[in-house]
Every structure is written in structure tokens, then in C-alpha cells.
Design a protein around this motif. Sequence first.
Motif, PDB file in Angstrom:
ATOM      1  N   GLU A 296       0.828  -1.210   0.000  1.00  0.00           N
ATOM      2  CA  GLU A 296       0.000   0.000   0.000  1.00  0.00           C
ATOM      3  C   GLU A 296       0.858   1.254   0.000  1.00  0.00           C
ATOM      4  O   GLU A 296       0.585   2.216  -0.735  1.00  0.00           O
ATOM      5  CB  GLU A 296      -0.944  -0.018   1.202  1.00  0.00           C
TER       6      GLU A 296
ATOM      7  N   ALA B 287       2.717   1.470  -3.419  1.00  0.00           N
ATOM      8  CA  ALA B 287       1.845   1.939  -4.496  1.00  0.00           C
ATOM      9  C   ALA B 287       1.708   3.458  -4.453  1.00  0.00           C
ATOM     10  O   ALA B 287       1.741   4.133  -5.496  1.00  0.00           O
ATOM     11  CB  ALA B 287       0.471   1.277  -4.378  1.00  0.00           C
TER      12      ALA B 287
ATOM     13  N   THR C 205      -0.267  -2.102  -7.810  1.00  0.00           N
ATOM     14  CA  THR C 205      -1.723  -2.117  -7.657  1.00  0.00           C
ATOM     15  C   THR C 205      -2.282  -3.506  -7.938  1.00  0.00           C
ATOM     16  O   THR C 205      -3.186  -3.987  -7.236  1.00  0.00           O
ATOM     17  CB  THR C 205      -2.375  -1.086  -8.594  1.00  0.00           C
TER      18      THR C 205
END
Length: 231
Positions: free
Chosen positions: A138, A141, A157
Motif C-alpha cells: 500500500e 503503491a 496495484t
Amino acid sequence: MKNNLHLFSKTVHTNNEEVLERIGLRGKEYMEFAALDLPILPGFIIDSEVAAYLDDVDLKPFLKTNLEKIEADVGKIFGDSENPMLLKIVISPSLAIVHYPFLHNYGLTEETIPGFIKFVGEEFGYHEILFLIKGYFEIEAKLAELEGRAKDALEVTKLLESISKEIDKDMSAKEYARAIDKYKPFLEKDFFKDSYSQLEISLKQISRMLKLDEMNEDDAALIIQPMVYGN
């Protein structure tokens, strides 16, 4: 750096207004809970003066000094091979409208995973490792997006979509283990080496994101706090 780390616990807190302005909304809440003598797990805060500028800092000495104080309260050791203390990192912005990922289970490494799994069971243990990896993806990204690395952002992603589906599944221990092996090549090479390396890698990754994020005006802090799994 030493003056930018702030402990909190049932017996330790600060009312210093200058400090409170540098620890974000969640940090202020924790200090208020401690001041009111409410039950709270101990932890420490890296304040907003330095949270976005950790790249060139040797964090391990500061982390060890503060975690040793927390270990004494919690009764667990960070990096212990038998029953490790795990940590969460909470990004504490000064605005309620800013939201960041939930980042849990720091301290699960090659050395500590066997003991943790023995303590909580294989399925739950492997599930929590996947959750740790998901947090890494996370932040990665967001970093790729902020740095304009469109190809990398797309790849991460896709990894996030894949790992999110697997976390939501009811899988066997072997299936979880295979999933973890699938994602390991996409992590920094020393991520599972030892607990302090993992924590330092993760804090610096988050710090780079904060430095680039236009929603952060050098007002977000980082809170490090233990997680509780049984006794």
C-alpha cells in the motif's frame, strides 16, 4: 532526533503544547488518554519535525532505546524468537480528512515467525504475514504514484488486488505459505531478515511517502505501538 521521540504510557505523557502540535490528532488523543489515567498500551511517537525526513538517519539505536522501555511494560521482547512483541505503525496527520493505511504486524521475520505461529496457529499466523506484506504494498503503491512511476504503480496495484483477495479467503496454511513466497520477491531484500531491519525499512518507506505527499505539510507524525495477541 532524540528530542523528536516522545513516549506515552499509563504513567508517561506530556502536556507541552509545542510537542502536542507536532504529534498529529491520534498522537494528541494518546497523550490525553495517558493524562486521564485511562488504560492504554505504551508506545512512542516520531514527531512531525522529522517524520518525513528519516532517509539518512540510523534509526536502530533510537528504536532500541524506546522499545526497551515499552518491552518492560508489555512483558514481551521485540524480535524474540519464542513469543515476539509485534508493532503497528500509525500515521498521525493533523487533519481528520487525511487517511492512511492500517499498518500492522511489524516484527514478523525469519527469526520470529516460527515462534509466533506456534503461539497463534498456522492459519492465523500466515494470514497476519500477508497483512504485513499488504501494508508494504500500500505504501509502495502510493510512492510509485507520487514519484510518477506509472508502470511500477500499475504492477503494485495488481499485487495489492491479488493479496487483498487472498487475505479475504479462508485458505489452508499451505496455501497461505505459497502466497507469501509469491510476494516475497517484490519486497526489499532484507525485509524479513530481522525485526529492527524490517521496522527501519518500513519507517523510511513511509517517511519517503510523507515527504512527497502534498496532503502532508510536515504535520504528520508516526506512532509506534505494540499489538496484543493473547498473553
